[in-house]
Scaffold this active site. Structure first.
Site, short mmCIF file in Angstrom:
data_model
loop_
_atom_site.label_atom_id
_atom_site.label_comp_id
_atom_site.label_asym_id
_atom_site.label_seq_id
_atom_site.Cartn_x
_atom_site.Cartn_y
_atom_site.Cartn_z
N SER A 275 -7.15 11.95 -4.45
CA SER A 275 -6.34 11.25 -3.44
C SER A 275 -6.41 11.99 -2.11
O SER A 275 -6.69 13.19 -2.07
CB SER A 275 -4.88 11.15 -3.89
N SER A 276 -6.10 11.26 -1.04
CA SER A 276 -6.17 11.88 0.28
C SER A 276 -5.20 13.07 0.36
O SER A 276 -5.51 14.08 1.00
CB SER A 276 -5.85 10.85 1.36
N ASN B 48 0.02 9.68 -4.50
CA ASN B 48 -0.48 10.79 -3.70
C ASN B 48 0.20 12.14 -3.97
O ASN B 48 -0.47 13.13 -4.27
CB ASN B 48 -0.41 10.43 -2.21
N ASN C 59 -6.82 10.75 -9.58
CA ASN C 59 -5.81 9.68 -9.75
C ASN C 59 -5.62 9.30 -11.22
O ASN C 59 -4.49 9.12 -11.68
CB ASN C 59 -6.21 8.44 -8.94
N GLU D 88 0.29 13.80 4.53
CA GLU D 88 1.01 12.64 5.08
C GLU D 88 2.34 12.41 4.34
O GLU D 88 2.83 11.29 4.30
CB GLU D 88 0.12 11.40 5.00
N ASN E 291 -11.09 9.28 -8.28
CA ASN E 291 -10.80 9.61 -6.87
C ASN E 291 -9.90 10.82 -6.75
O ASN E 291 -8.92 10.92 -7.49
CB ASN E 291 -9.99 8.47 -6.22
N ASN F 270 0.78 4.51 -2.60
CA ASN F 270 0.69 5.92 -2.17
C ASN F 270 1.92 6.72 -2.61
O ASN F 270 1.81 7.90 -2.96
CB ASN F 270 0.51 6.01 -0.64
N LYS G 293 0.84 -1.20 0.00
CA LYS G 293 0.00 0.00 0.00
C LYS G 293 0.88 1.26 0.00
O LYS G 293 0.57 2.24 -0.68
CB LYS G 293 -0.92 -0.04 1.23
O1 PAF Z 1 -4.58 7.93 -0.13
C1 PAF Z 1 -5.38 7.69 -1.05
O2 PAF Z 1 -6.04 8.54 -1.62
C2 PAF Z 1 -5.61 6.23 -1.44
O3 PAF Z 1 -4.79 5.43 -0.61
C3 PAF Z 1 -5.38 5.88 -2.92
C4 PAF Z 1 -5.21 4.39 -3.07
C5 PAF Z 1 -4.17 6.60 -3.49
C6 PAF Z 1 -6.61 6.20 -3.72
O4 PAF Z 1 -6.92 7.54 -3.83
#
Ligand code: PAF
Length: 314
Positions: A260-261, A199, A209, A273, A258, A195, A191
């Site tokens: 990303s965070s 990210n 993404n 992060e 998405n 990231n 994981k």
């Molecule tokens: O941090 C995130 O956003 C997620 O872990 C990921 C997998 C990059 C999807 O947006």
């Protein structure tokens, strides 16, 4: 079972809403912000699914860890850099809990928790659940994927192993498919490298993404950053089952829309992060005397963006 979830961010709210919708469980949520805790107790957690249906789950939120009765499990869902503060705020709760599961991006929190809770039973978790915070206690569930939990330190007692299995079963029955992993370190690194590749670059390019896949410059940087991370993993004796660059690209495609965070943090002017992700690869690379120039560059670029922000925790 009684669960305590620490951190009312996207992931904390998703776990709270899912467990809170199962009448067999009592869910507490610890928030450092008293006003928001009162709001969450009154309002519950509002979860919007992929079909835009909203459902409300009751929870008991508090800013005072001392009011939470003993629990079966703590799910620590704050961001990596907030872990030390959360450990301070709920020290007696952590000491009394039979099990803590910690769910952050990156790897730096694992060292912190190992050092701060040497005698406690704790497990690391990684999740592929997609969640976006829409407002206080309001979360959008973007998509499901497996959650894996496992002990970093082996061997563990029979009681601890059984408790982890019970929690995995409870999460799965509530709607978060969860497996106990014997090799959680490998999953954490798998994981981490996803990231590492996604990210920071989404934050720098200010794109979803999937946008990285149509930028040759971003793809080149992704390949370099993930390859450096894979070399560091190999140096630490971690075997990766798949090609990590191909995996990062697959995740970009699977989560194309998405945000990303890290991009969410940058858009909301919150601390990111970065130290726990690309920064952690840099630190481990330096220890192993491996060159990690792409991760160094990505870390500096995100820190330059962050330098004007203030950290509003969740
Ligand atoms: O941090 C995130 O956003 C997620 O872990 C990921 C997998 C990059 C999807 O947006």
């Amino acid at each position: 079972m009684r669960f305590v979830i620490i951190g009312p961010g996207a992931l904390g709210c998703l776990f709270a809403a899912t467990l809170g919708s199962d009448p067999r469980h009592e869910v507490w949520l610890l928030d450092h912000d008293r006003q928001r805790a009162d709001l969450l107790t009154w309002q519950g957690i509002l979860l919007t699914d992929a079909e835009n249906r909203e459902r409300r789950s009751p929870i008991r939120a508090t800013a005072d860890a001392g009011t939470i009765p003993g629990c079966d499990c703590i799910l620590l869902c704050v961001k990596s850099h907030q872990v030390p503060t959360a450990l301070d705020a709920a020290d007696p709760l952590f000491r009394a809990a039979p099990l803590t599961i910690t769910l952050q991006n990156g790897i730096t929190h694992l060292e912190t928790i190992g050092a701060r809770l040497p005698a406690q039973v704790w497990a690391a978790g990684v999740t592929a659940q997609g969640a976006t915070l829409l407002g206080p206690g309001r979360v959008r569930h973007g998509g499901s994927g497996p959650t894996r939990i496992g002990f970093m330190k082996q061997p563990v007692s029979y009681a601890a192993a059984t408790q982890l299995q019970r929690i995995a079963a409870a999460l799965t029955l509530a709607g978060i498919t969860t497996e106990v992993a014997a090799d959680i370190r490998q999953h954490v690194w798998r994981k981490l490298l996803i990231n590492v590749g996604i990210n920071a670059l989404t934050a720098i390019h200010d794109c979803a993404n999937g946008g990285l896949l149509s930028s040759p410059a971003a793809l080149l940087r992704m390949r370099r950053a993930v390859s450096e991370g894979a070399a560091v993993a190999a140096g630490l004796g971690i075997t990766l089952a798949e090609d990590p660059v191909a995996l990062a690209m697959d995740v970009c495609a699977a989560t194309a829309s998405n945000i990303s965070s890290m991009l969410q943090d940058v858009r909301n002017r919150r601390a990111t992060e970065i130290d726990a992700i690309n920064g952690a690869v840099v630190k481990a690379g330096h220890r192993l005397r491996l060159a990690v120039p792409e991760n160094e560059a990505l870390t500096s670029e995100i820190k330059a963006l962050e330098s004007n922000f203030s950290d509003d925790y969740p």
